[in-house]
Design an enzyme around this catalytic site. Sequence first.
Site, PDB file in Angstrom:
ATOM      1  N   TRP A 157     -34.996  77.166  45.741  1.00  0.00           N
ATOM      2  CA  TRP A 157     -33.777  77.080  46.542  1.00  0.00           C
ATOM      3  C   TRP A 157     -33.367  75.658  46.903  1.00  0.00           C
ATOM      4  O   TRP A 157     -32.291  75.448  47.453  1.00  0.00           O
ATOM      5  CB  TRP A 157     -33.893  77.910  47.818  1.00  0.00           C
ATOM      6  N   LYS A 181     -34.828  84.249  37.318  1.00  0.00           N
ATOM      7  CA  LYS A 181     -34.610  84.755  38.673  1.00  0.00           C
ATOM      8  C   LYS A 181     -34.437  83.582  39.633  1.00  0.00           C
ATOM      9  O   LYS A 181     -35.353  82.788  39.819  1.00  0.00           O
ATOM     10  CB  LYS A 181     -35.785  85.616  39.153  1.00  0.00           C
ATOM     11  N   SER A 233     -43.664  76.697  45.425  1.00  0.00           N
ATOM     12  CA  SER A 233     -44.818  76.259  46.205  1.00  0.00           C
ATOM     13  C   SER A 233     -46.110  76.454  45.416  1.00  0.00           C
ATOM     14  O   SER A 233     -46.171  77.213  44.443  1.00  0.00           O
ATOM     15  CB  SER A 233     -44.897  77.049  47.507  1.00  0.00           C
ATOM     16  N   GLU A 254     -44.359  73.954  38.059  1.00  0.00           N
ATOM     17  CA  GLU A 254     -43.949  72.735  38.754  1.00  0.00           C
ATOM     18  C   GLU A 254     -43.962  73.080  40.226  1.00  0.00           C
ATOM     19  O   GLU A 254     -43.077  73.783  40.724  1.00  0.00           O
ATOM     20  CB  GLU A 254     -42.567  72.279  38.294  1.00  0.00           C
ATOM     21  N   CYS A 288     -39.794  68.169  46.284  1.00  0.00           N
ATOM     22  CA  CYS A 288     -41.246  68.046  46.130  1.00  0.00           C
ATOM     23  C   CYS A 288     -41.689  66.624  45.832  1.00  0.00           C
ATOM     24  O   CYS A 288     -42.875  66.313  45.919  1.00  0.00           O
ATOM     25  CB  CYS A 288     -41.745  69.002  45.047  1.00  0.00           C
ATOM     26  N   GLU A 384     -47.297  70.033  52.994  1.00  0.00           N
ATOM     27  CA  GLU A 384     -45.946  69.717  52.544  1.00  0.00           C
ATOM     28  C   GLU A 384     -44.944  70.181  53.602  1.00  0.00           C
ATOM     29  O   GLU A 384     -44.812  71.373  53.872  1.00  0.00           O
ATOM     30  CB  GLU A 384     -45.651  70.389  51.202  1.00  0.00           C
TER      31      GLU A 384
END
Length: 484
Positions: A157, A181, A233, A254, A288, A384
Amino acid sequence: MTGQTEAKKTFTNIIGGQPVPAADGSTMDVLDPTTGAVYATAPQSAAEDVDRAYAAASKAYETWRWATPSERQLGLLKFADHVEANAEELVAVEVQDTGKPSGLTMSEEIGPMVDQLRFFAGAARVLEGRSSGEYLRGHTSSIRREPVGVVGQVSPWNYPMMMAVWKLAPALAAGCSVVIKPSDTTPASTVWMVNALQEFYPPGVVNVVCGDRDTGAALTSHAAPALVSITGSTRAGIAVATAAAKNLTRSHLELGGKAPVVVFDDASIEAAVEGIATAGYFNGGQDCTAATRVIAQAGIYDDFVAALTAKAKETRTGAPDDEDVLYGSINNANQLNHIAGLVERAAQSADVTAGGTRIDGPGFYYPPTVVAGVHQDDEIVQTEVFGPVITVQKFADESEALRAANGTEYGLASSVWTTNIDTAARMSAQLDFGCVWINTHIPLVAEMPHGGFKKSGYGKDLSMYGFEDYTRIKHVMHYHGLGA
């Protein structure tokens, strides 16, 4: 004012070239993160919908796999032109889902996306392999590069439309068919793009199913795909790898990051603060690779914290149509709570020198934040944040900086700020991250790979390395007897 409420939008799956609802009619709400209000509905797809999508992709692949490199290239080039020509419409779709600033989304995302599409269009025609020849007397060997097959993809997202391009472009260039998706909170731009792609590809080559984590689990655990790819994640990546392993399906992961930003005493504080603040707060830190974990040398530590604090206080967040903001809303309420909780707990032992409290009012907004005086084992250093929060910790010498930088389970990206070329060379060789920037942080180009080590996953996006992940290698040996 008309007094009328704007009708909610309705998104659909696209399977076999046709827009379709979920088989059982289930839907989910899609929120506008700038207000927190529902603005659309999307299918809440289930296993039956995933089955249908993979059946369509498998049928299409029977023919699409034989498309020539020039045919694969042409589809991507036409799509790149379409995105470029309809950029304003696509940006508007993306902004309503994400709350990003409209101007920055146009200037910072559309251009790179179009360039990446055109890069992979070109890459379709230049796949390389070992030259054919006689490696055994009387036999000629050659290498075939083939599409890996049907692929399942899950996009995140934080950059919905760009990450969809990172996934779709290499797959289509290689000759694969796709079921993708998007995140349940940001389906709009992916649906828009997959709908547009129907004009340039045969039915079933590109399919989209909307849904939540359960939909993603059905997609990645399915027996049909030869490869499943996710950007998300570490938790999600482990779940995907585990599910894929049951079918010995290749996985391309990733995942998260916790990028160290090592600033030495000889660095320009002004240049470092400007670059780090931009790379840390852009997109609300929802990246990220974001520059959110600064490790500053003792000699400049105090001055750096003061300068970064001042920069944070002048950095603005706000509505998508505000041209003076660097970033917009946080994507969703759960993420906002995650960010706020980490900062609140860190404040018990560290110094919050800027920001630190969520912004009152509608929508999901959080201010540019600096948390100084943190230590290596602090939760906020190891976790994170994925928000507009930059932490700063102190180091004495190069060996301590290296231990701190590498002292995390992530290994995606990093940067070093110094005017000493030898320092830069030593650090870049020893940093355990898939990318090391020197005196900059976050620029990416289509020709260079993006991907990490350790719990940041494996596989590469962008570049020829990323393209090759969507191919398989076949050895063909022909006996002819010459020279035997």
